[in-house]
Write a protein that holds these residues in place. Structure first.
Motif, PDB file in Angstrom:
ATOM      1  N   SER A   1       5.321   1.952 -55.085  1.00  0.00           N
ATOM      2  CA  SER A   1       5.503   3.320 -54.561  1.00  0.00           C
ATOM      3  C   SER A   1       4.153   3.999 -54.572  1.00  0.00           C
TER       4      SER A   1
ATOM      5  N   GLN B   1      15.759   4.956 -45.239  1.00  0.00           N
ATOM      6  CA  GLN B   1      16.091   4.339 -46.510  1.00  0.00           C
ATOM      7  C   GLN B   1      17.510   4.641 -46.973  1.00  0.00           C
ATOM      8  N   ASP B   2      17.898   5.907 -46.947  1.00  0.00           N
ATOM      9  CA  ASP B   2      19.118   6.300 -47.627  1.00  0.00           C
ATOM     10  C   ASP B   2      20.245   6.538 -46.637  1.00  0.00           C
TER      11      ASP B   2
ATOM     12  N   GLU C   1      12.757   0.069 -46.380  1.00  0.00           N
ATOM     13  CA  GLU C   1      13.625  -0.204 -47.529  1.00  0.00           C
ATOM     14  C   GLU C   1      15.106  -0.039 -47.202  1.00  0.00           C
TER      15      GLU C   1
ATOM     16  N   THR D   1      17.705  -1.710 -47.688  1.00  0.00           N
ATOM     17  CA  THR D   1      18.776  -2.153 -48.576  1.00  0.00           C
ATOM     18  C   THR D   1      18.629  -1.627 -49.985  1.00  0.00           C
ATOM     19  N   THR D   2      17.634  -0.856 -50.229  1.00  0.00           N
ATOM     20  CA  THR D   2      17.376  -0.404 -51.601  1.00  0.00           C
ATOM     21  C   THR D   2      18.554   0.392 -52.156  1.00  0.00           C
ATOM     22  N   ALA D   3      19.181   1.187 -51.301  1.00  0.00           N
ATOM     23  CA  ALA D   3      20.253   2.046 -51.806  1.00  0.00           C
ATOM     24  C   ALA D   3      21.601   1.350 -51.830  1.00  0.00           C
TER      25      ALA D   3
ATOM     26  N   GLN E   1      23.670  -5.936 -49.393  1.00  0.00           N
ATOM     27  CA  GLN E   1      22.294  -6.213 -49.007  1.00  0.00           C
ATOM     28  C   GLN E   1      22.193  -7.409 -48.088  1.00  0.00           C
TER      29      GLN E   1
ATOM     30  N   THR F   1       9.096  -2.905 -48.074  1.00  0.00           N
ATOM     31  CA  THR F   1       9.897  -3.133 -49.269  1.00  0.00           C
ATOM     32  C   THR F   1       9.003  -3.345 -50.465  1.00  0.00           C
ATOM     33  N   HIS F   2       9.609  -3.153 -51.630  1.00  0.00           N
ATOM     34  CA  HIS F   2       8.885  -3.525 -52.827  1.00  0.00           C
ATOM     35  C   HIS F   2       9.587  -4.714 -53.477  1.00  0.00           C
ATOM     36  N   ASP F   3      10.615  -5.158 -52.786  1.00  0.00           N
ATOM     37  CA  ASP F   3      11.441  -6.217 -53.357  1.00  0.00           C
ATOM     38  C   ASP F   3      11.039  -7.575 -52.769  1.00  0.00           C
TER      39      ASP F   3
END
Lengths: 346, 316, 670
Positions: free
Chosen positions: A45, A99-100, A182, A184-186, A192, A214-216
């Motif tokens: 982030s 994202q959300d 992102e 799928t983060t939420a 996902q 993404t950070h994943d």
């Protein structure tokens, strides 16, 4: 894929003015996106991934501006675009999934209408034709009973369904580029996978290029063709997904890989990266990651490293690759990543 | 839905009854001297005073008065005015006035809504630019300057420069309504502009507005179709109540322009201790308020699909 | 007996003042005596050539104004006791007697009146051409003597008229009080069923020997009964209408249900907005009285709006409050500079009623003040030392000297048979010089008086300065008080008497007067009937009806148990009462009666038993000749829109001077 890139960003610099001070959020970032590929941009982030990609749709916040570089798309430099130019791009040629999903949709409008809006605006269809197209889109993203669902409101959909709708909106006009910030983060893990699959299917069907932010790294491993690693407003390493996972050279990339939960040993604490990202209000000397890198070279603190080519598709911005640099070992835990990953995924 | 409505209705009736009972008792607490004008206070002997009070039914024990009062209401008998228009039925006194107030009030409401919302939209679209600042100046001015001063300014300007009639006149209803409506609207426009701007600016930061932008919609489409539409939802709640309460008239404006409306009626009735008028008006206004809120809830429900009326009373 | 409490001449009170029951020609004493026989004819000039031709035409459709707080409350003249109501109703209904522009009492619906030897029996002969019309101008009935029986029964019946307007009939007419008390006791339905026959059976002193004769019998000799007959309490009521509407309906009359005898009918009434009067086609005196084609009365909130109206030409006259008057008079080039003229004077004689029994806020007597005020020299210092001109200027900047009131009885109320005004005689007895045009007539050098007074008072323990407490409504402007305070400082000195004031929240009576908290009360008295006794009688001892003695000066209390330092005061009041009773006993010779009253009043004022204050004569801009309006200091006809001289051009101060001249000349003739 040796084609001409669809989007070609060169040395992009972005500044934000905050309370009278200037924040250099993006410091000479370059990136290419090729047709039909899936590119993942990873980073912490605050590394600047969202900011960077927002410039591709002209959604930079009001207090930010592009102070340098160019972003080529279809022969035009988007860095110089005015609002009216963007109206031809957004939603139509380049789309974004945010994202959300819980807040992305207007709670007071019917789902179908929100898709239809986009269709009517860009494709010139009206009324029944547009409605039909919208229902088709709903079906395409896997919403069951689309005629009925067309008339429902967001609060009647679950999180996963809503994200499908957002994707439907983004893909409705068959854009060339889809940016997924992102996505799928939420959502929870089972959903996902479905969403990722959906995007993949759409990509194939519509011939889109997709950028994942993404950070994943798990997601990255799943979907990406190529990966770009960002740190402190710069891309520090890029390459194919295999090159990045199995042959990474930048110490930050190593740190990210080390932190993969899949590599965790039972009973031991997961490795983390000490320290915090640098304050981008200040000038940065040398390698931005150096202060957090236990194995930093002296020169890392003094001079910014250039990109060193590892292969045709893989470059990293680290002094480690300089022929004059001492040999540095990759951290132990990620050395046999390929085997370990295959073992984990079976 | 029916069950809910009936429940609401009963609750409302009880509320109204409670309100008027409290007012009833408060009025009876005042010394009966207030019933008489200064002249009469001097002249009357105690017997004469008692005779007058008895004729008005004010001498009986309070409990008895209350019971009799309830009985009268049940028969829809609201009594006779003694001080506003002696001897005339209260319903007639009120009836002749509320049509005027309502008419002026509704016209003003319509104008204020339209102008106010438009101003609010302009302020939002051109946020932090000249129009926004001008709008804010207007709002501050209207709220800071005392009402009567503003009205006097409007009067002088309207009468001298524009040649409009200075007082409301039933013979010249159209032109003579212009100044009163203008005065009524002054503050309302500012109010609606303020709230519109506020709700719209709130909306601007929402994620779905970003989505709308990223979809490729232009500013106009976003503003109207998404921002304004969503901002209106909290605002419409108040519109039915505002509409109904226009019946009540505006005390200051109606006094100033001699509009024969409901505005000054309540305060006059209290000053002159015309208990029947006061009580009836209290019931009337309470009923108006309750109906207004109820309609507002229904309107909210219609406009915001997330909201349903629940048993607990009210939209949520 | 209408009273208007005027606490001080402060801005707010002034702005609220409206054209109440006014009197024209106050500047000139009105002439004519209340003779024992009246004659037919209205005594007013019928529409002949205008007195002053200023280049305009007479106004056909008059537009005038009234304040919102004086909007009328009832259309039933027998029920009403507000001047506000009567200002409207005087155009709609008539009584036995009315006034002309000189204030003389002239017949209205009667043709003449006679009294018996000792003034206990009064006979009124009625006209035979008076009719009751409805609002559309249709004749419904003829006026007969029966209507007066019905009217009196209505007034005396407590369950019908709620005891309004009963005080004068109860005081004068035989059997009236008993009948009134009888109806007080009865049940509601029973009382409502009573008729005038029942009243006659009870022996009330009224009778109708034939259709056009009414006879009243008084309890005691009443030489001024005809003036009582001009009041609302003795107005007629048509039986047919009362029967038609029922008791409740008759009480709740409005302009569409009532029947008219008067010059106008009100065919349009919008409460709090306007009324329109149009001529009554069946008016009995149409031949002798000129009327407007229509009169519109517009209700305004206050005179600020009113001034705008006048400026826009939407109203034909407007009172000027202090602020606009100052603005206009300060600039000789102002377009209205020459048009500022005196307004209709209010009918009240304003006094500062001294309180002789002041109490502190904790209820203990304020001995310091009580001792001071009981000293004659002290009071004389107040009277002759205070130069009130500055406070008068706040009411009338044009001619403030004209406002000075040197007497107790209202000027113009009573006249001797040679036309001289009663108050002139009082002033003669008091020895005041003629006005020098520069300062108030009452002023004298009080240095010696002050010194002597302070010596006498110090000797009995009074500390100086003595504080004189007045009162002001909380939140109201204190401008008037500040002006007065300065006057005290300049004229009396801070070492002698200082002015201070208390605040009250809503009711001056409840919070200040009844607790005896103020040292003096500014109050004005308006006549109920045309006799000196109506005024002086409020101050005498040993009389329960003496209003001021019981409620303001509290001298009645003091008289019950006077302290040593109050003995001289009580003696003065006793002497005054004696002189008053002597005068009041003279019933056969009006001149002698008035002369004797003048002695009593002069004695009263020499010893400064109150401090006379002012007459309220404001300023206005107008298209109407003030002197052509009916002059009533008591009675209700001041706002009758008949025989008014008007012009489409506004009148100037010069025009008014001409009007005054003509008026004066006409006085002797009438």
């Amino acid at each position: 894929m040796e084609k001409k890139p669809i989007i070609s960003a060169r040395d992009v610099e972005i500044e934000f003015s905050l309370r009278g001070r200037t924040l250099k959020a993006i410091r000479k970032c370059s990136l290419d996106l090729y047709e039909g590929e899936t590119l993942a941009i990873v980073g912490e982030s605050g590394s600047g991934k969202s900011v960077f990609t927002k410039t591709f749709v002209g959604m930079l916040d009001a207090n930010g501006r592009i102070t340098g570089g160019s972003i080529e798309f279809e022969g035009q430099d988007m860095a110089k675009f005015k609002e009216k130019d963007w109206l031809k791009i957004r939603g139509k040629k380049i789309s974004m999934v945010m994202q959300d999903p819980m807040t992305s949709l207007n709670p007071l409008k019917k789902i179908g209408k929100q898709i239809q809006e986009s269709i009517e605006h860009h494709q010139g269809l009206k009324g029944e034709a547009a409605k039909k197209a919208a229902i088709e889109m709903l079906a395409k993203v896997g919403i069951p009973d689309p005629e009925r669902r067309y008339n429902q409101y967001p609060h009647e959909f679950s999180g996963g369904m809503r994200q499908r709708v957002v994707i439907a909106i983004a893909a409705a006009c068959k854009p060339q580029v889809l940016i997924c910030d992102e996505p799928t983060t939420a959502l929870d893990v089972t959903i996902q996978a479905q969403i990722l699959q959906l995007i993949r299917d759409l990509q194939k069907e519509l011939g889109m290029s997709v950028i994942y932010i993404t950070h994943d790294l798990g997601v990255v491993a799943n979907v990406a063709d190529r990966v770009a690693v960002m740190y402190a407003g710069q891309i520090v390493e890029y390459g194919t997904v295999e090159e990045i996972f199995y042959d990474a050279w930048h110490p930050y990339t190593w740190a990210l890989l080390q932190a993969l939960p899949q590599l965790g040993v039972k009973g031991e604490a997961l490795p983390t990266i000490d320290g915090t990202p640098p304050n981008l209000f200040n000038e940065i000397h040398g390698d931005a990651f150096a202060p957090r890198n236990k194995k930093a070279l002296a020169i890392d603190f003094v001079q910014e490293p250039p990109f060193f080519k590892v292969s045709e598709t893989h470059s990293a911005k680290t002094w480690y690759l300089d022929p004059r640099a001492p040999k540095v070992e990759r951290p132990h835990s990620i050395q046999n990543l390929r085997e370990k990953m295959e073992a984990a995924h079976g | 839905m029916i069950k809910y409505t009936i429940k609401r209705l009963l609750q409302s009736l009880i509320t109204i009854l409670l309100a008027v009972t409290i007012v009833f008792l408060l009025l009876r607490l005042l010394p009966t001297d207030y019933y008489f004008t200064e002249d009469q206070l001097m002249k009357f002997t105690t017997e004469q005073k008692n005779a007058a009070l008895e004729a008005a039914g004010l001498l009986d024990p309070v409990g008895e008065q209350l019971v009799r009062f309830y009985g009268q209401i049940l028969h829809l008998d609201f009594g006779i005015s003694r001080r506003i228009q002696s001897g005339i039925a209260v319903t007639q006194v009120i009836g002749s006035k509320f049509e005027v107030s309502m008419r002026l009030g509704l016209i003003s409401l319509a104008i204020s809504l339209v102008l106010g919302v438009i101003l609010g939209i302009l302020q939002t679209v051109f946020k932090d630019k000249l129009i926004d600042h001008l709008g804010t100046v207007y709002t501050v001015f209207v709220n800071a300057v005392p009402a009567l001063v503003s009205y006097s300014l409007v009067l002088v300007f309207g009468s001298k420069v524009l040649g409009l009639p200075a007082l409301y006149s039933t013979r010249n209803v159209g032109p003579s309504s212009i100044l009163p409506v203008a005065c009524l609207s002054l503050a309302s426009i500012a109010g609606y502009a303020l709230w519109t701007r506020r709700y719209m600016v709130d909306e601007l930061t929402r994620d779905y507005i970003k989505l709308a932008k990223v979809k490729g919609l232009n500013t106009r489409e976003i503003m109207i179709s998404h921002v304004l539409r969503n901002a209106m939802v909290p605002m419409v709640q108040y519109i039915p109540a505002s509409m109904l309460l226009t019946i009540g008239g505006s005390l200051l404006v109606e006094r100033f322009f001699s509009v024969p409306g409901m505005g000054p009626l309540l305060t006059d009735a209290i000053n002159r201790y015309d208990v029947n008028v006061v009580q009836t008006l209290v019931m009337f206004y309470a009923a108006l308020g309750i109906v207004g809120v109820f309609l507002g809830d229904i309107l909210m429900m219609l406009v915001d699909p997330r909201i349903t009326l629940t048993e607990k009373g009210g939209a949520r | 007996m209408n009273m208007n409490k005027k606490h001080m001449i402060d801005r707010r009170t002034f702005m609220k003042a409206a054209g109440a029951v006014g009197a024209a020609g106050l500047l000139a004493a009105c002439g004519g005596s209340s003779s024992s026989t009246g004659t037919a004819g209205s005594g007013a000039a019928s529409g002949s050539a205008p007195v002053v031709d200023n280049g305009g035409d007479p106004i056909a459709n008059l537009v005038t104004w009234e304040l919102a707080l004086r909007e009328l409350q009832t259309w039933n003249v027998l029920y009403s006791q507000n001047a506000a109501d009567l200002n409207v109703l005087c155009n709609c209904v008539n009584g036995l007697v009315t006034n002309n522009i000189y204030g003389q009492f002239v017949p209205d619906v009667c043709t003449e009146w006679t009294q018996n030897e000792d003034a206990t029996e009064w006979t009124f002969k009625l006209r035979d051409d008076v009719t009751w019309s409805d609002v559309n101008g249709e004749v419904k009935a003829n006026l007969t003597s029966q209507d007066f029986l019905v009217g009196l029964e209505w007034v005396l019946n407590a369950k019908k008229n709620e005891n309004m307007n009963t005080s004068m009939p109860n005081n004068y007419i035989v059997g009236a009080k008993e009948y009134n008390e009888y109806t007080n006791e009865l049940g509601e339905d029973e009382a409502k069923a009573l008729t005038y026959e029942d009243m006659l059976e009870h022996g009330v002193g009224i009778s109708a020997p034939d259709d056009y004769t009414v006879v009243y019998t008084c309890k005691v000799p009443c030489p001024y009964f005809h003036t009582v007959a001009s009041g609302a309490c003795l107005f007629p009521a048509p039986k047919a209408l009362v029967d038609e509407l029922g008791v409740d309906g008759f009480l709740g009359l409005d302009n569409t249900t009532m029947w008219y005898t008067g010059p106008y009918v009100v065919n349009e009434y919008i409460q709090n907005n306007s009324k329109v009067f149009v001529p009554n086609p069946n008016y009995f005196n149409a031949a002798n009285e000129s009327r407007f084609e229509s009169v519109t009365v517009r209700i305004i909130d206050d005179t600020v709006v009113g001034f705008q109206l006048y400026d826009a030409g939407e109203v034909d006259e407007m009172e000027l409050a202090e602020a606009p008057a100052s603005t206009i008079l300060a600039d000789p080039n102002h377009k209205y500079y020459n048009n500022v003229v005196e307004a209709t004077p209010k009918k009240y004689s304003y006094q500062y009623h001294l309180c002789f029994n002041r109490k502190n806020e904790d209820g203990t007597p304020d001995e310091n003040w009580n001792k001071a005020v009981a000293n004659t020299k002290f009071r004389q210092c107040l009277m002759h030392g205070l130069d009130l001109l500055d406070s008068y200027k706040r009411v009338n900047q044009l001619k403030p000297l004209d406002l000075e009131n040197l007497c107790y009885t209202m000027k113009g109320l009573c006249t001797f048979s040679d036309g001289r005004d009663y108050t002139d005689r009082v002033i003669e007895l008091l020895g005041y010089p003629k006005s020098d045009g520069k300062q108030l007539r009452r002023l004298k050098d009080i240095t010696q008086l002050k010194a002597e007074c302070m010596e006498e008072l110090s000797a009995i323990g009074v500390t100086f300065p003595v504080t004189l407490y007045s009162y002001v409504k909380a939140g109201a402007s204190t401008d008037g008080m500040l002006v007065l305070q300065q006057i005290f400082k300049d004229c009396l000195g801070d070492d002698f008497v200082k002015l201070d004031w208390l605040n009250y929240i809503t009711s001056m009576d409840q919070e200040i007067r009844i607790p005896h908290l103020a040292c003096w009360y500014g109050s004005g008295w308006g006549a109920d009937y045309a006799d000196v006794s109506n005024f002086l009688g409020q101050e005498i001892l040993h009389d329960d009806n003496a209003y001021y003695a019981h409620e303001y000066s509290y001298i009645a209390e003091v008289a019950e148990d006077p302290k040593d330092y109050q003995k001289e005061l009580i003696e003065q009041f006793e002497e005054f009462t004696r002189l008053y009773n002597e005068a009041n006993a003279i019933v056969d010779d009006t001149d002698a009666r008035y002369n004797a009253f003048a002695q009593a009043e002069a004695y009263f004022l020499e010893n400064v038993l109150t401090v006379p204050n002012y007459y309220e004569i404001g300023l206005q801009l107008t298209h109407i000749n003030l002197y052509s309006k009916i002059n009533t200091l008591c009675g209700i006809a001041a706002y009758k829109y008949v025989n008014w001289e008007t012009s489409t051009e506004a009148y100037t101060a010069d025009d008014f001077a001409a009007f005054a001249e003509v008026y004066e000349a006409g006085k002797g003739v009438a």
